[in-house]
Design a protein around this motif. Structure first.
Motif, short mmCIF file in Angstrom:
data_model
loop_
_atom_site.label_atom_id
_atom_site.label_comp_id
_atom_site.label_asym_id
_atom_site.label_seq_id
_atom_site.Cartn_x
_atom_site.Cartn_y
_atom_site.Cartn_z
N THR A 75 -29.42 -8.27 37.14
CA THR A 75 -28.98 -8.48 38.52
C THR A 75 -27.59 -9.14 38.55
OG1 THR A 75 -31.25 -8.69 39.29
CG2 THR A 75 -29.54 -9.55 40.73
N GLN A 76 -27.36 -10.07 37.63
CA GLN A 76 -26.04 -10.71 37.55
C GLN A 76 -24.96 -9.71 37.13
OE1 GLN A 76 -27.63 -13.76 34.81
NE2 GLN A 76 -26.82 -15.29 36.22
N ASP B 163 -30.27 -3.39 37.63
CA ASP B 163 -31.57 -4.06 37.50
C ASP B 163 -32.73 -3.15 37.88
OD1 ASP B 163 -31.18 -4.00 40.22
OD2 ASP B 163 -31.22 -6.17 40.51
N LYS B 164 -32.50 -1.85 37.76
CA LYS B 164 -33.57 -0.87 38.01
C LYS B 164 -33.79 0.03 36.80
CE LYS B 164 -32.38 -1.26 42.82
NZ LYS B 164 -31.35 -2.32 42.53
N HIS C 227 -28.69 -11.79 33.19
CA HIS C 227 -29.73 -10.96 33.80
C HIS C 227 -29.09 -9.69 34.38
CE1 HIS C 227 -32.84 -9.68 36.67
NE2 HIS C 227 -33.68 -10.33 35.88
N GLY D 32 -25.04 -6.59 37.82
CA GLY D 32 -24.81 -5.78 39.01
C GLY D 32 -23.88 -6.47 40.00
N LEU D 33 -24.04 -7.78 40.15
CA LEU D 33 -23.16 -8.53 41.06
C LEU D 33 -21.71 -8.48 40.59
CD1 LEU D 33 -25.39 -11.66 41.79
CD2 LEU D 33 -24.75 -9.85 43.42
N GLY E 105 -25.91 -1.44 41.61
CA GLY E 105 -27.26 -1.44 42.17
C GLY E 105 -28.30 -0.94 41.19
#
Length: 499
Positions: free
Chosen positions: A72-73, A126-127, A70, A75-76, A123
């Motif tokens: 978000t992952q 996921d945008k 994903h 990004g992490l 950041g």
């Protein structure tokens, strides 16, 4: 003060999550520009290594953890890498100084700032949003989605290896691409050091790969490889042109950040002391080895003599010497070929009729050791049609050109094949906004120079390249846009007519 040691460090390349040597078993030496001695051995990769790296990157893109991760992952992972870089900034900066001879103060500052790119694009990962289109067709739902462009070949130069790699790597990974990196043969060590942190951060195997070696061997094989979807290159105009021609064969996407012959325009109302300091920053920082070097001063004729006097007086105080010494302000030239080229450009300026007001020769000061140093150099009596005013020197060489009125200033500033950056020194707000409109350059600095941020796009016009790095615009160059149409009507329209 950081210390260099006398050991020769042996490096390995990173391909498919594994460390090893080149397929040929060959290596080449990396020289410390201050001592002119070998400090590292680097694998000499060729076509076989490139093919293995591209295959690994393609596999990671199409299957495995990265393909299903994903945003978000992703990004992490980028933010985790940022934290590791911040932790090891001293070690990375030391590798940079040993490899390219730039100042410890500059390289430590860059390595300390690099994490911000990974935080920023982490950041942004996921945008990445598509849009629902208010389409002009009945019974149709239409939207766009953005997908990674694919396998990216990132080719980086020797002047700021990690910073310029980061400008490619952070947005590419945030977009979901995978990468094969080919650093300059003169400065490969810090990139390989960074891969230790990529591994520690937990990026899946094959997402980031590095091949090292020479342009005609590793570089040519990488740019021509049919498994590469995009090339992101920073370097000289000639290499950029060759890469663009190669990319055209398979329609690879391109981001090219090339050379510059940037002007610093000083108007009669400028705060002269500030302009002098800004021009010093633009041409003698990093020994002039930067694409945004403000190598042409275009100064109003009423200030010409006062500017030259103040500038030379300040420049003569610059401390040359060991780049690891925090007191040093001007370090060595990175490579022997570039050292010789700068001296050739200085000779060309003299032959063209310019007057050398300062420097113009190799630096033989005791504090310069055995490295490749050139005295900070200033030429006056330059006209914009001289070769020294049109050629990118990529060294500590400034040309001073005078102008009479504002229209002439804009014309002179734009009158080069390049359009990367420009500086303007004035207190007139109307002129500030006029400069932003009139100057054909990708970045315009007013009453400042050589300032960059992860938030602001970086790139140029004309022969200075295509595409942008940093800022939100950068991630667009690593994405493809897909339009999706869904017909929810009760029956199909006439199949023989375009809807």
């Amino acid at each position: 003060m950081q210390q260099r040691d006398d050991r020769i460090h042996d490096y390995q390349v990173y391909i498919g999550g594994q460390w090893g040597g080149a397929a040929s078993g060959e290596t080449f030496d990396s020289l410390d520009p201050y001592t002119a001695k070998v400090w590292a051995r680097i694998p000499r990769c060729g076509a076989a290594d490139v093919d293995r790296a591209v295959t690994a990157a393609r596999a990671a893109l199409d299957s495995g953890p990265w393909a299903t991760m994903h945003p978000t992952q992703r990004g992490l992972l980028l933010r985790r890498l940022a934290e590791l870089i911040a932790r090891d900034a001293d070690r990375l900066a030391l590798s940079e100084v040993r490899d390219n001879g730039k100042l410890w103060a500059e390289m430590r500052g860059q390595c300390g700032y690099i994490p911000q790119w990974f935080h920023y694009f982490g950041g942004l990962a996921d945008k990445i949003e598509g849009a629902v289109l208010p389409i002009d067709k009945p019974d149709m739902f239409t939207y766009t989605r953005h997908e990674p462009v694919g396998v990216v070949a990132a080719i980086t130069p020797w002047n700021s290896p990690l910073l310029l790699l980061t400008w490619k790597m952070a947005p590419a990974l945030a977009a979901g691409c995978t990468m094969v990196i080919k650093p300059s043969e003169f400065t490969s060590a810090s990139t390989l050091d960074l891969m230790r942190l990529v591994e520690e951060a937990g990026f899946p195997p094959g997402v980031v790969n590095v091949v090292t070696g020479f342009g005609p061997e590793a570089g040519a094989a990488l740019t021509a490889h049919p498994g590469v979807d995009k090339i992101a290159f920073t370097g000289g105009e000639g290499s950029g042109r060759a890469i663009a021609k190669t990319a055209a064969d398979t329609f690879k996407r391109l981001t090219l950040e090339l050379g510059g012959k940037s002007a610093q325009v000083i108007f009669e109302d400028a705060v002269l002391d500030n302009a002098v300091r800004g021009v010093v920053s633009g041409i003698f920082a990093a020994s002039g080895q930067t694409c945004i070097a403000g190598s042409r001063v275009i100064v109003h004729e009423s200030l010409h003599d006062a500017f030259v006097e103040k500038f030379v007086a300040l420049a003569r105080t610059a401390r040359m010497g060991d780049p690891l010494d925090p007191a040093t302000q001007v370090g060595p030239v990175t490579t022997p070929p570039q050292y010789r080229r700068i001296l050739d450009c200085i000779a060309m300026a003299r032959q063209g009729g310019a007057t050398c007001a300062m420097g113009g020769e190799p630096a033989k000061r005791p504090e310069c050791g055995d490295g490749w140093f050139i005295e900070p150099t200033v030429f006056t009596g330059v006209t914009n049609d001289m070769a020294i005013a049109q050629t990118e020197v990529f060294g500590p060489v400034l040309s001073v050109i005078s102008f009479r009125d504002e229209d002439e200033a804009w014309r002179l500033a734009n009158d080069t094949p390049y359009g990367l950056a420009a500086g303007v020194w004035t207190q007139d707000q109307r002129r500030m906004f006029t400069a932003a409109k009139k100057l054909r350059a990708g970045m315009i600095w007013t009453n400042c120079y050589r300032t960059v941020s992860y938030m602001s796009p970086f790139g140029g016009f004309k022969s200075s390249g295509m595409g942008r790095e940093s800022g939100q615009e950068a991630i667009r160059d690593y994405l493809e846009t897909k339009a999706v149409w869904m017909d929810y009507g009760a029956e199909q329209a006439n199949p023989f007519v375009l809807r």
